[in-house]
Scaffold this active site. Sequence first.
Site, PDB file in Angstrom:
ATOM      1  N   THR A  67       7.985  46.955  49.326  1.00 34.15           N
ATOM      2  CA  THR A  67       7.371  45.634  49.513  1.00 34.15           C
ATOM      3  C   THR A  67       6.271  45.669  50.573  1.00 34.15           C
ATOM      4  O   THR A  67       5.258  44.977  50.449  1.00 34.15           O
ATOM      5  CB  THR A  67       8.477  44.623  49.882  1.00 34.15           C
ATOM      6  OG1 THR A  67       9.347  44.507  48.745  1.00 34.15           O
ATOM      7  CG2 THR A  67       7.917  43.271  50.232  1.00 34.15           C
TER       8      THR A  67
ATOM      9  N   HIS B 149      14.182  46.265  59.799  1.00 33.20           N
ATOM     10  CA  HIS B 149      13.087  46.398  58.839  1.00 33.20           C
ATOM     11  C   HIS B 149      12.829  45.080  58.105  1.00 33.20           C
ATOM     12  O   HIS B 149      11.709  44.759  57.777  1.00 33.20           O
ATOM     13  CB  HIS B 149      13.436  47.458  57.779  1.00 33.20           C
ATOM     14  CG  HIS B 149      12.886  48.804  58.074  1.00 33.20           C
ATOM     15  ND1 HIS B 149      13.553  49.716  58.830  1.00 33.20           N
ATOM     16  CD2 HIS B 149      11.735  49.397  57.693  1.00 33.20           C
ATOM     17  CE1 HIS B 149      12.825  50.819  58.913  1.00 33.20           C
ATOM     18  NE2 HIS B 149      11.717  50.647  58.236  1.00 33.20           N
TER      19      HIS B 149
HETATM   20  C1  DLZ Z   1      12.237  50.883  54.602  1.00 33.27           C
HETATM   21  C2  DLZ Z   1      12.613  49.757  53.699  1.00 33.27           C
HETATM   22  C3  DLZ Z   1      13.822  49.059  53.885  1.00 33.27           C
HETATM   23  C4  DLZ Z   1      14.788  49.379  54.975  1.00 33.27           C
HETATM   24  N1  DLZ Z   1      14.183  48.067  53.069  1.00 33.27           N
HETATM   25  C5  DLZ Z   1      13.352  47.707  52.055  1.00 33.27           C
HETATM   26  C6  DLZ Z   1      13.698  46.657  51.191  1.00 33.27           C
HETATM   27  O1  DLZ Z   1      14.776  46.029  51.271  1.00 33.27           O
HETATM   28  N2  DLZ Z   1      12.807  46.335  50.208  1.00 33.27           N
HETATM   29  C7  DLZ Z   1      11.614  46.975  50.044  1.00 33.27           C
HETATM   30  O2  DLZ Z   1      10.850  46.622  49.123  1.00 33.27           O
HETATM   31  N3  DLZ Z   1      11.279  47.988  50.849  1.00 33.27           N
HETATM   32  C8  DLZ Z   1      12.106  48.371  51.835  1.00 33.27           C
HETATM   33  N4  DLZ Z   1      11.764  49.406  52.659  1.00 33.27           N
HETATM   34  C9  DLZ Z   1      10.508  50.167  52.363  1.00 33.27           C
HETATM   35  C10 DLZ Z   1       9.238  49.519  52.922  1.00 33.27           C
HETATM   36  O3  DLZ Z   1       8.830  48.420  52.124  1.00 33.27           O
HETATM   37  C11 DLZ Z   1       8.095  50.560  52.926  1.00 33.27           C
HETATM   38  O4  DLZ Z   1       7.937  51.100  51.642  1.00 33.27           O
HETATM   39  C12 DLZ Z   1       8.340  51.691  53.925  1.00 33.27           C
HETATM   40  O5  DLZ Z   1       8.621  51.184  55.211  1.00 33.27           O
HETATM   41  C13 DLZ Z   1       7.115  52.634  54.010  1.00 33.27           C
HETATM   42  O6  DLZ Z   1       5.974  51.915  54.485  1.00 33.27           O
END
Ligand code: DLZ
Length: 159
Positions: free
Chosen positions: A64, A96
């Site tokens: 996201t 996060h």
């Molecule tokens: C790292 C991370 C975490 C902990 N949780 C989610 C989530 O619930 N939904 C989501 O779409 N992405 C998550 N990410 C990934 C981050 O969006 C992103 O891809 C990373 O931090 C790399 O920039």
Amino acid sequence: MSSADKNLSTYSGVIPDLSSKTFGIVVAEWNEEITEPLYEGAVETLLKHGIPKANIIRMNVPGTFELSLGAQRFAQKVSIDAVICLGCVIQGETRHFDFICQAVSAGITDVNLKYNKPVIFGVLTTDNKEQAFDRAGGKHGNKGDEAAITALKMLALPF
Ligand code: DLZ
């Protein structure tokens, strides 16, 4: 009215012919079991409103957080009329959640205003996976459908 009770999927207002418009859909791969049904819902709704399949272009991004840049890549293309961003952030032990939600909402707003095009925030921010499934084709509808309806309504604005 809480967002759980409000369901734009059943929107029955009149939407003008937008079949010449082209849509970019950015899909986060994180939580793909949620973001895939969101994508399917968005596409189905666009097709139902007469948008040709060829006018719907998909771009995947890792999570996201990356939706804003994906949206910008679409928005800067003259051929794209509206962008739909689909993601799902689930509150966990990690901080996060707050960082990602804050960053993506600000990023998407910036792209909207910079390119003067609809860039739709189709991001679920839930406490757990069950709440997310409820909003990705479950008992609270499909927020992908709603994101598509929102894009159509924004393109239909008179000025
Ligand atoms: C790292 C991370 C975490 C902990 N949780 C989610 C989530 O619930 N939904 C989501 O779409 N992405 C998550 N990410 C990934 C981050 O969006 C992103 O891809 C990373 O931090 C790399 O920039």
